[in-house]
Scaffold this motif. Structure first.
Motif, PDB file in Angstrom:
ATOM      1  N   THR A 134       0.836  -1.206   0.000  1.00 38.12           N
ATOM      2  CA  THR A 134       0.000   0.000   0.000  1.00 38.12           C
ATOM      3  C   THR A 134       0.869   1.255   0.000  1.00 38.12           C
ATOM      4  OG1 THR A 134      -0.163   0.275   2.406  1.00 38.12           O
ATOM      5  CG2 THR A 134      -1.687  -1.270   1.385  1.00 38.12           C
ATOM      6  N   TYR A 192       0.102   5.781   0.338  1.00 35.47           N
ATOM      7  CA  TYR A 192      -0.875   6.865   0.434  1.00 35.47           C
ATOM      8  C   TYR A 192      -0.146   8.202   0.398  1.00 35.47           C
ATOM      9  CZ  TYR A 192       0.440   7.979   5.248  1.00 35.47           C
ATOM     10  OH  TYR A 192       1.136   8.369   6.362  1.00 35.47           O
ATOM     11  N   ARG A 227      -5.203   6.721  -1.268  1.00 40.12           N
ATOM     12  CA  ARG A 227      -4.452   5.534  -0.852  1.00 40.12           C
ATOM     13  C   ARG A 227      -4.653   4.442  -1.881  1.00 40.12           C
ATOM     14  NH1 ARG A 227      -3.040   2.681   4.641  1.00 40.12           N
ATOM     15  NH2 ARG A 227      -3.118   0.475   4.074  1.00 40.12           N
ATOM     16  N   TYR A 228      -3.576   3.689  -2.142  1.00 40.37           N
ATOM     17  CA  TYR A 228      -3.599   2.572  -3.082  1.00 40.37           C
ATOM     18  C   TYR A 228      -3.299   1.298  -2.309  1.00 40.37           C
ATOM     19  CZ  TYR A 228      -1.897  -0.654  -6.686  1.00 40.37           C
ATOM     20  OH  TYR A 228      -1.692  -1.760  -7.488  1.00 40.37           O
ATOM     21  N   ASN A 232      -2.906  -2.839  -2.885  1.00 41.06           N
ATOM     22  CA  ASN A 232      -2.794  -4.006  -3.768  1.00 41.06           C
ATOM     23  C   ASN A 232      -2.765  -5.242  -2.874  1.00 41.06           C
ATOM     24  OD1 ASN A 232      -2.223  -5.959  -5.628  1.00 41.06           O
ATOM     25  ND2 ASN A 232      -0.545  -4.852  -6.612  1.00 41.06           N
ATOM     26  N   ALA A 239      -6.877  -4.380  -7.178  1.00 42.77           N
ATOM     27  CA  ALA A 239      -6.301  -3.218  -6.511  1.00 42.77           C
ATOM     28  C   ALA A 239      -7.408  -2.229  -6.164  1.00 42.77           C
ATOM     29  CB  ALA A 239      -5.254  -2.568  -7.401  1.00 42.77           C
ATOM     30  N   TRP A 282      -8.444   1.812  -4.813  1.00 48.14           N
ATOM     31  CA  TRP A 282      -8.093   3.213  -4.600  1.00 48.14           C
ATOM     32  C   TRP A 282      -9.090   3.823  -3.613  1.00 48.14           C
ATOM     33  CZ3 TRP A 282      -3.730   5.278  -6.793  1.00 48.14           C
ATOM     34  CH2 TRP A 282      -3.147   4.558  -7.833  1.00 48.14           C
TER      35      TRP A 282
END
Length: 662
Positions: free
Chosen positions: A404, A406, A424-425, A427, A433, A435
């Motif tokens: 992750t 952010y 924030r991402y 995976n 994934a 967002w």
């Protein structure tokens, strides 16, 4: 401690302690006066919503804060019960794999971890059940120095489970105190906090809590059941310059109560948690900082409930439950950078390795090859027996690793206008994934009031139980995706010298909720992303100073749409507090509207009254008397997991305590 069931006698006890204390003479001058909690709110700052300290009126999330002094005025003792004093939230005791707290969060009453709980920033929620309270059903309020609560989405900073809210308990590390308590139903507790400066740059702390009670007697499905509990918690830490090391462990035992829908004196519940964290602050200068953390935790649960009573085709009761272990290992780096007077950037990255490492059972009936449960007399083991492995659960031993990142920008666009924008991402292994964006616009037309508009998205990752279970009741669905929520909030806040008012309107769009559905051509159930739901509501809270020593507080929540899974649509709280050294007297009334599930379950509206009286006899010592459900209200709470759809409500509790600060 023999406590009468009559509320009149409870009032006599309260009055007797009060009068008896007065007759003991004049109290010594106190060095820690009982200031009003309202005074603490005037300059309150929080870190949970933005990773750096900001005032409540310019926070990018809707936040409620409890300081140590505020917590000392509440009669409740469990962290989860504090949510009853938070707008938009309620907590009731339910059944999962043991009698645990369940959150009602802005109209959502589900079991799978829609509120993220943390201790000192380290998450308690884990991947097998999702809920914090399954593995950690009791977290003593006496451990807390401070509690910060985000009301609404928090995934933009904290990822999965920060769906409807985030609760972070910051533990005591800087005071020396011992607290004893005895009370009804055999209650006994001890809390101790000790900190010591080892050298100029090195300090250490130890925190201990132990509590035990023989249990109240409850009516459940035409039977009387008792509720014994034992909990302990131990934490130690050391801070050497910029390096901090902490360790904690806890254990809970709640044998003999309701478990998996069945009530039996032979039901078993034991949970254990161990956690370590190491933190190094690389630098800190004029509001900027860079910190790296390494965290490890392990969660154990061993529980067994009466599922099938003995009957015409089964000679002995069938007990079963999970004997599971999960582990988390997390590495993270977070930074805050100040650019001039108007701009601040927060950013961080996280690597998480989460895995269920054991999927066994505690059961009375099992097939000879230990592949599955077998409800036949020739499979009876003679007693509840522990197995660390059972073939039908093998698929649960899976991982949920995640990567992750952010970033969040704070911009002082004008003297009275502040803008937050973040993303924030996440995976997560085997899942799409995700967002999670957020934005907040804050306008302060005067020094006393602020207007905010906030937008945020959050998600919840399905548990290993939902993804990979494979037993006679449920079949997991590895194709499940994250549940998602989109929230818009409008907030008006007034902060004066004598009053504090806040009004929050929220609009939630919830998508892809995981629900149980019949498995194709079978009597089993599986899980699917099937439901979407809209939830709108308003939350109002107020603190008003009525005199130099008297304050009132109130909160009210009104939902405009039907709650999800039959939660409360209206509820509120009013309280009155008198603080004048050496006295502190606080009374709170919690109100809940009725629940009517289409004539299947009905609980009328109710009021529960809690009270606490404290007397500071010396500069270092305090005696207190606290009561919950003071007027002996008999009630049940809705619980769709049990056959009667109801759990017994909390019985009256009265306890006497002594606190010594050294």
């Amino acid at each position: 401690m023999n406590i009468s069931r009559s509320w009149r006698r409870r009032l006599c006890v309260l009055t007797g302690l009060w009068v008896g204390s007065i007759s003991g003479g004049v109290a010594k001058e106190v060095v820690n006066p009982f200031s009003l909690s309202f005074d603490e709110l005037l300059e309150q700052q929080v870190t949970l919503s933005s990773k750096s300290a900001v005032a409540l009126d310019v926070s990018p999330s809707t936040v409620t804060v409890f300081t140590r002094q505020m917590l000392d005025r509440l009669a409740v003792t469990n962290l989860y019960d504090v949510l009853n004093y938070v707008p938009g939230f309620q907590v009731t005791r339910g059944d999962w794999v043991g009698a645990v707290s369940k959150e009602h969060a802005r109209g959502v009453f589900l079991d799978n971890g829609y509120v993220l709980f943390m201790i000192d920033g380290q998450r308690i929620n884990e991947i097998s059940f999702g809920k914090a309270s399954v593995y950690m059903p009791y977290i003593a309020l006496d451990l807390a120095e401070r509690i910060e609560i985000i009301r609404g989405p928090g995934s933009a900073l904290y990822g999965s489970n920060a769906f409807m809210g985030v609760v972070n308990m910051i533990t005591r590390k800087q005071d020396n105190v011992a607290k004893l308590r005895v009370g009804s139903h055999g209650e006994k507790s001890l809390t101790a906090s000790y900190q010591h400066s080892i050298s100029k740059d090195v300090t250490g702390h130890v925190l201990l809590d132990y509590r035990d009670r023989s249990g109240a007697t409850h009516a459940y499905q035409e039977e009387l059941v008792t509720d014994p509990q034992t909990h302990w918690y131990l934490q130690a830490g050391v801070k050497a310059g910029d390096f901090t090391l902490r360790a904690r462990a806890n254990e809970s035992n709640m044998d003999g109560f309701i478990n998996l829908g069945g009530a039996s004196a032979d039901n078993l519940y034991e949970s254990k948690n161990v956690a370590l964290s190491a933190e190094y602050q690389w630098w800190q200068h004029e509001g900027s900082q860079l910190t790296t953390q390494l965290e490890w935790s392990e969660h154990h649960i061993a529980t067994s409930g009466l599922v099938v009573p003995a009957n015409s085709w089964l000679s002995n009761d069938f007990f079963t439950g999970p004997n599971w272990i999960t582990r988390n290992l997390k590495f993270s780096t977070d930074g805050v950078w100040q650019w001039g007077q108007t701009t601040e950037l927060s950013a961080g990255v996280t690597l998480l390795k989460a895995k269920q490492t054991q999927a066994g059972t505690l059961t009375t009936h099992i097939a000879p090859d230990r592949s599955d449960f077998q409800l036949e007399d020739n499979a009876y083991l003679g007693q509840i027996t522990r197995f660390d492995e059972i073939t039908v659960f093998n698929d649960l031993m899976a991982s949920q690793d995640a990567k992750t990142a952010y970033a969040q920008l704070k911009w002082q666009a004008a003297e009275r206008l502040t803008i937050y924008a973040g993303m924030r991402y996440d995976n997560i292994e085997r899942l799409d994934a995700n967002w999670s964006p957020r934005m907040s616009l804050i306008y302060q037309p005067t020094a006393q009031q602020s207007w905010r508009v906030q937008y945020g998205q959050a998600f919840r990752t399905p548990t290993t139980n939902e993804l990979f279970s494979r037993d006679s009741v449920t079949v997991g669905n590895p194709a499940l995706q994250q549940e998602k929520i989109e929230t818009i909030e409008g907030i008006w806040r007034w902060q004066g010298q004598q009053s504090q008012l806040e009004v929050v309107y929220f609009h939630n769009n919830m998508q892809d909720f995981v629900d149980k559905v019949p498995a194709d051509g079978q009597s089993q159930f599986t899980f699917a992303n099937t439901q979407s739901h809209r939830m709108r509501g308003i939350e109002v809270s107020a603190n008003i100073r009525l005199s130099p020593s008297l304050e009132s507080r109130a909160a009210y929540t009104q939902l405009f749409d039907k709650p999800f899974s039959d939660s409360y649509k209206r509820y509120g709280q009013v309280g009155l507090g008198y603080q004048q050294a050496p006295w502190s007297i606080n009374v709170d009334a919690l109100w809940r509207d009725e629940i009517n599930t289409d004539s299947v379950f009905y609980q009328g509206s109710l009021v529960l009254v809690n009270a606490k009286i404290s007397w500071q006899g010396t500069a270092n010592s305090t005696v207190f008397l606290e009561a919950t459900n003071l007027f002996d209200k008999e009630y049940v709470t809705y619980e769709p997991r049990v056959s009667g759809l109801s759990m017994p409500g909390e019985q009256p509790r009265l306890s006497l305590g002594y606190e010594y600060r050294f």
